[in-house]
Write a protein that holds these residues in place. Sequence first.
Motif: not given
Length: 108
Positions: A10, A101-102, A104-108
Amino acid sequence: MFLTGGRSLIAVAMLYLIISGNFLPEVLGCSIQRLLSQSQFAKHIAAFLTLYAFVILSNSSADESKHPLIALQHTAIVYLVFMATTRIHWYYSIPVALLLLVLIVLHT
Protein backbone atom coordinates in the motif's frame (compact mmCIF):
# COMPACT_ATOMS: atom_id res chain seq x y z
CA MET A 1 5.92 -6.85 11.41
CA PHE A 2 5.82 -4.16 8.77
CA LEU A 3 5.85 -6.43 5.72
CA THR A 4 2.73 -8.34 6.72
CA GLY A 5 -0.81 -7.35 5.94
CA GLY A 6 -0.04 -5.65 2.65
CA ARG A 7 1.11 -2.44 4.33
CA SER A 8 4.32 -2.14 2.36
CA LEU A 9 2.49 -2.70 -0.92
CA ILE A 10 0.00 0.00 0.00
CA ALA A 11 2.90 2.34 0.76
CA VAL A 12 4.40 1.60 -2.67
CA ALA A 13 1.03 2.29 -4.28
CA MET A 14 0.79 5.59 -2.40
CA LEU A 15 4.24 6.55 -3.65
CA TYR A 16 3.14 5.84 -7.23
CA LEU A 17 0.09 8.05 -6.69
CA ILE A 18 2.23 10.85 -5.27
CA ILE A 19 4.67 10.77 -8.15
CA SER A 20 1.98 10.47 -10.80
CA GLY A 21 0.24 13.53 -9.35
CA ASN A 22 3.24 15.66 -10.35
CA PHE A 23 2.04 18.75 -8.50
CA LEU A 24 5.30 19.36 -6.65
CA PRO A 25 7.15 21.72 -9.04
CA GLU A 26 4.44 24.38 -9.16
CA VAL A 27 4.56 25.06 -5.44
CA LEU A 28 8.34 25.19 -5.04
CA GLY A 29 10.77 28.03 -5.65
CA CYS A 30 12.74 28.36 -8.87
CA SER A 31 16.04 27.11 -7.45
CA ILE A 32 14.43 23.97 -6.02
CA GLN A 33 12.58 23.39 -9.29
CA ARG A 34 15.88 23.67 -11.15
CA LEU A 35 17.58 21.26 -8.73
CA LEU A 36 14.80 18.70 -9.06
CA SER A 37 14.74 18.98 -12.84
CA GLN A 38 18.51 18.56 -13.19
CA SER A 39 19.43 16.08 -10.45
CA GLN A 40 18.12 12.52 -10.37
CA PHE A 41 19.64 12.09 -6.91
CA ALA A 42 17.65 15.07 -5.58
CA LYS A 43 14.47 13.54 -7.01
CA HIS A 44 15.16 10.29 -5.20
CA ILE A 45 15.86 12.12 -1.94
CA ALA A 46 12.60 14.06 -2.25
CA ALA A 47 10.66 10.86 -3.02
CA PHE A 48 12.31 9.02 -0.12
CA LEU A 49 11.54 11.83 2.34
CA THR A 50 7.94 11.99 1.12
CA LEU A 51 7.59 8.25 1.58
CA TYR A 52 9.17 8.51 5.04
CA ALA A 53 6.56 11.08 6.02
CA PHE A 54 3.77 8.78 4.83
CA VAL A 55 5.23 5.81 6.69
CA ILE A 56 5.32 7.84 9.91
CA LEU A 57 1.79 9.18 9.36
CA SER A 58 0.37 5.77 8.47
CA ASN A 59 1.53 4.08 11.68
CA SER A 60 -1.27 3.38 14.11
CA SER A 61 -0.89 4.28 17.78
CA ALA A 62 -0.70 0.60 18.76
CA ASP A 63 1.99 -0.15 16.19
CA GLU A 64 5.46 -1.04 17.43
CA SER A 65 7.10 0.90 14.60
CA LYS A 66 6.64 4.38 16.10
CA HIS A 67 10.37 4.84 16.56
CA PRO A 68 11.85 7.06 13.79
CA LEU A 69 14.68 4.62 13.06
CA ILE A 70 12.25 1.73 12.59
CA ALA A 71 10.15 3.94 10.32
CA LEU A 72 13.34 4.78 8.39
CA GLN A 73 14.06 1.07 7.98
CA HIS A 74 10.51 0.45 6.73
CA THR A 75 10.83 3.36 4.33
CA ALA A 76 14.06 1.94 2.90
CA ILE A 77 12.41 -1.45 2.32
CA VAL A 78 9.39 0.10 0.63
CA TYR A 79 11.57 2.36 -1.50
CA LEU A 80 13.64 -0.61 -2.66
CA VAL A 81 10.42 -2.40 -3.66
CA PHE A 82 9.33 0.75 -5.46
CA MET A 83 12.64 1.00 -7.31
CA ALA A 84 12.40 -2.66 -8.31
CA THR A 85 8.89 -2.20 -9.67
CA THR A 86 9.88 0.84 -11.71
CA ARG A 87 12.54 -1.20 -13.52
CA ILE A 88 10.17 -3.85 -14.91
CA HIS A 89 8.74 -3.87 -18.44
CA TRP A 90 5.53 -1.95 -19.06
CA TYR A 91 3.50 -5.12 -19.69
CA TYR A 92 4.35 -6.26 -16.15
CA SER A 93 3.93 -2.85 -14.55
CA ILE A 94 0.27 -2.48 -15.59
CA PRO A 95 -0.86 -5.64 -13.73
CA VAL A 96 1.31 -4.68 -10.76
CA ALA A 97 -0.31 -1.22 -10.64
CA LEU A 98 -3.78 -2.75 -10.90
CA LEU A 99 -3.01 -5.19 -8.09
CA LEU A 100 -1.77 -2.33 -5.91
CA LEU A 101 -4.99 -0.41 -6.56
CA VAL A 102 -7.04 -3.50 -5.68
CA LEU A 103 -5.06 -3.78 -2.44
CA ILE A 104 -5.88 -0.18 -1.57
CA VAL A 105 -9.57 -0.71 -2.27
CA LEU A 106 -9.68 -3.91 -0.23
CA HIS A 107 -7.75 -2.34 2.63
CA THR A 108 -10.09 0.66 3.01
